[in-house]
Write a protein that holds these residues in place. Structure first.
Motif, PDB file in Angstrom:
ATOM      1  N   VAL A 143       0.842  -1.199   0.000  1.00  0.00           N
ATOM      2  CA  VAL A 143       0.000   0.000   0.000  1.00  0.00           C
ATOM      3  C   VAL A 143       0.879   1.252   0.000  1.00  0.00           C
ATOM      4  CG1 VAL A 143      -1.866   1.218   1.162  1.00  0.00           C
ATOM      5  CG2 VAL A 143      -1.727  -1.282   1.309  1.00  0.00           C
ATOM      6  N   GLY A 144       0.836   2.003  -1.096  1.00  0.00           N
ATOM      7  CA  GLY A 144       1.575   3.246  -1.167  1.00  0.00           C
ATOM      8  C   GLY A 144       2.926   3.092  -1.844  1.00  0.00           C
ATOM      9  N   ALA A 145       3.513   4.233  -2.216  1.00  0.00           N
ATOM     10  CA  ALA A 145       4.746   4.244  -2.990  1.00  0.00           C
ATOM     11  C   ALA A 145       5.906   3.575  -2.271  1.00  0.00           C
ATOM     12  CB  ALA A 145       5.114   5.692  -3.342  1.00  0.00           C
ATOM     13  N   CYS A 146       6.033   3.795  -0.962  1.00  0.00           N
ATOM     14  CA  CYS A 146       7.173   3.231  -0.245  1.00  0.00           C
ATOM     15  C   CYS A 146       7.121   1.712  -0.239  1.00  0.00           C
ATOM     16  CB  CYS A 146       7.216   3.771   1.181  1.00  0.00           C
ATOM     17  SG  CYS A 146       7.641   5.529   1.275  1.00  0.00           S
ATOM     18  N   ALA A 147       5.945   1.147  -0.053  1.00  0.00           N
ATOM     19  CA  ALA A 147       5.821  -0.315  -0.037  1.00  0.00           C
ATOM     20  C   ALA A 147       5.977  -0.915  -1.419  1.00  0.00           C
ATOM     21  CB  ALA A 147       4.469  -0.721   0.558  1.00  0.00           C
ATOM     22  N   THR A 148       5.472  -0.246  -2.446  1.00  0.00           N
ATOM     23  CA  THR A 148       5.491  -0.839  -3.786  1.00  0.00           C
ATOM     24  C   THR A 148       6.856  -0.777  -4.453  1.00  0.00           C
ATOM     25  OG1 THR A 148       4.717   1.232  -4.797  1.00  0.00           O
ATOM     26  CG2 THR A 148       3.046  -0.404  -4.199  1.00  0.00           C
ATOM     27  N   HIS A 149       7.609   0.316  -4.207  1.00  0.00           N
ATOM     28  CA  HIS A 149       8.912   0.413  -4.881  1.00  0.00           C
ATOM     29  C   HIS A 149       9.962   1.187  -4.089  1.00  0.00           C
ATOM     30  CE1 HIS A 149       6.530   3.942  -6.261  1.00  0.00           C
ATOM     31  NE2 HIS A 149       7.685   4.571  -6.178  1.00  0.00           N
ATOM     32  N   GLY A 150       9.699   1.489  -2.850  1.00  0.00           N
ATOM     33  CA  GLY A 150      10.653   2.219  -2.016  1.00  0.00           C
ATOM     34  C   GLY A 150      10.244   3.648  -1.763  1.00  0.00           C
ATOM     35  N   GLY A 151       9.697   4.315  -2.789  1.00  0.00           N
ATOM     36  CA  GLY A 151       9.130   5.643  -2.638  1.00  0.00           C
ATOM     37  C   GLY A 151      10.064   6.660  -2.009  1.00  0.00           C
ATOM     38  N   VAL A 152       9.461   7.562  -1.226  1.00  0.00           N
ATOM     39  CA  VAL A 152      10.217   8.626  -0.575  1.00  0.00           C
ATOM     40  C   VAL A 152      11.239   8.048   0.396  1.00  0.00           C
ATOM     41  CG1 VAL A 152      10.039  10.615   0.979  1.00  0.00           C
ATOM     42  CG2 VAL A 152       8.353  10.302  -0.853  1.00  0.00           C
ATOM     43  N   SER A 153      10.893   6.962   1.077  1.00  0.00           N
ATOM     44  CA  SER A 153      11.811   6.369   2.049  1.00  0.00           C
ATOM     45  C   SER A 153      13.105   5.883   1.403  1.00  0.00           C
ATOM     46  CB  SER A 153      11.134   5.198   2.769  1.00  0.00           C
ATOM     47  OG  SER A 153      10.020   5.639   3.517  1.00  0.00           O
ATOM     48  N   ALA A 154      13.031   5.484   0.141  1.00  0.00           N
ATOM     49  CA  ALA A 154      14.208   4.990  -0.575  1.00  0.00           C
ATOM     50  C   ALA A 154      14.808   6.027  -1.504  1.00  0.00           C
ATOM     51  CB  ALA A 154      13.843   3.733  -1.368  1.00  0.00           C
ATOM     52  N   ALA A 155      14.303   7.264  -1.440  1.00  0.00           N
ATOM     53  CA  ALA A 155      14.832   8.314  -2.305  1.00  0.00           C
ATOM     54  C   ALA A 155      16.285   8.616  -1.942  1.00  0.00           C
ATOM     55  CB  ALA A 155      13.981   9.575  -2.188  1.00  0.00           C
ATOM     56  N   LYS A 156      17.038   9.105  -2.903  1.00  0.00           N
ATOM     57  CA  LYS A 156      18.441   9.423  -2.667  1.00  0.00           C
ATOM     58  C   LYS A 156      18.567  10.437  -1.528  1.00  0.00           C
ATOM     59  CE  LYS A 156      19.597   8.646  -7.531  1.00  0.00           C
ATOM     60  NZ  LYS A 156      20.062   9.269  -8.791  1.00  0.00           N
ATOM     61  N   PRO A 157      19.534  10.244  -0.618  1.00  0.00           N
ATOM     62  CA  PRO A 157      20.627   9.256  -0.626  1.00  0.00           C
ATOM     63  C   PRO A 157      20.279   7.960   0.107  1.00  0.00           C
ATOM     64  CG  PRO A 157      21.009  10.834   1.114  1.00  0.00           C
ATOM     65  CD  PRO A 157      19.740  11.270   0.421  1.00  0.00           C
ATOM     66  N   ASN A 158      19.058   7.793   0.576  1.00  0.00           N
ATOM     67  CA  ASN A 158      18.568   6.550   1.178  1.00  0.00           C
ATOM     68  C   ASN A 158      19.467   6.055   2.316  1.00  0.00           C
ATOM     69  OD1 ASN A 158      17.038   4.265   1.659  1.00  0.00           O
ATOM     70  ND2 ASN A 158      17.621   3.202  -0.221  1.00  0.00           N
TER      71      ASN A 158
END
Length: 301
Positions: A143-158
């Motif tokens: 559910v949501g961008a972070c769960a589906t592909h990392g989203g804001v949580s995985a944004a650079k520099p992560n």
């Protein structure tokens, strides 16, 4: 991954969620199907999706937890806290359950950058919880961008080394609902479809076609301005926002017709460009959100 197509054919796109949830509740009340257990797990993120769900209208989240499912665990909504809450989470795995996960999975230091509680005196990381629950769940919703592909949580520099849910559960099928946040209808409609008919038909990225099939650009009320080459020069202009950075031409979702906040408005209706939050790769692949030059087009993965 694909499943049954959505019946009946007379359902309009905008009414799908409400009709599905009402049908699911009616069938539960009539004994045609039974309520299923739901575990709603929040990992590394902002809790924006659970907040969005709480703001849902027709159907709303209260309707879901009272009439559609047995909510066994929710980081934000359950009364229990501390180890008592984690005991309920562990106990939920003893029965069949649907798992919904929002937030990315932090991998740094074996997951210690995201701790959701403690059990037997030791921290329980989001990584451990996602792995344990994912292996036992009958169905999984990211559910949501972070769960589906990392989203804001995985944004650079992560710095937390966050990844998608699929990354830590590579062999598990799951339905993906990208968005930052998801519209309540996308989650509740998909959940109701699971209860009634099983998995909905999805695209090659795992997104339900009943919500994610059509480009915003193809249903945008400002499309005639695009076709005539009439583009906004500043925020607030009522013409096409493409050259200000609008990602509508590459974003597949039904915001123009479904809308938000009780189905009353949506970003372009509020004179701001679509930032492509329901596309894989958001936010990095969609940046910059506002541009005063020709928009760089980003294709689906």
């Amino acid at each position: 991954m694909s499943g049954s197509v959505l019946p009946p054919e007379s359902m309009t796109n905008e009414a799908v969620a409400a009709r599905l949830t009402n049908t699911a509740v009616s069938n539960i009340q009539n004994g045609l199907i039974k309520k299923q257990n739901l575990v709603y797990l929040e990992l590394n993120g902002c809790s924006g999706n659970i907040i969005s769900l709480l703001n849902g209208h027709n159907p709303d989240f209260e309707y879901m937890i009272n009439s559609m499912v047995n909510l066994r665990y929710s980081n934000s909504l359950m009364a229990s806290e501390g180890e008592e809450a984690i005991k309920k989470l562990i106990g939920a795995t003893e029965e069949e359950f649907i798992l919904a996960v929002e937030g990315a999975v932090a991998l740094k230091d074996n997951g210690l950058y995201n701790v959701i509680g403690s059990f037997n005196g030791k921290p329980l990381t989001g990584l451990e919880a996602a792995t344990m629950l994912g292996k036992k769940a009958s169905r999984i919703l990211a559910v949501g961008a972070c769960a589906t592909h990392g989203g804001v949580s995985a944004a650079k520099p992560n710095p937390s080394e966050s990844v998608s849910l699929q990354h830590v559960l590579p062999d598990k099928e799951m339905i993906k609902l990208p968005g930052c946040p998801v519209n309540p209808d996308w989650f509740l409609g998909t959940l109701a479809h699971l209860l009634l008919y099983g998995e909905p038909e999805t695209d090659n990225l795992g997104r339900p076609l009943m919500f994610y099939s059509t480009l915003i650009h193809d249903r945008c009320p400002r499309r005639p301005f695009f076709d005539k080459g009439i583009f906004a020069e500043k925020l607030g202009d009522k013409t096409c926002l493409f050259k200000l950075g609008c990602r509508g031409p590459v974003t597949r979702i039904d915001c123009p017709t479904r809308q938000w906040n009780g189905h009353v408005n949506w970003p372009i209706g509020a004179n701001t460009p679509c930032i492509g939050c329901s596309q894989f790769g958001f936010p990095d692949a969609m940046a910059p959100f506002i541009s005063y030059d020709t928009t760089r087009v980003v294709e689906d993965e």
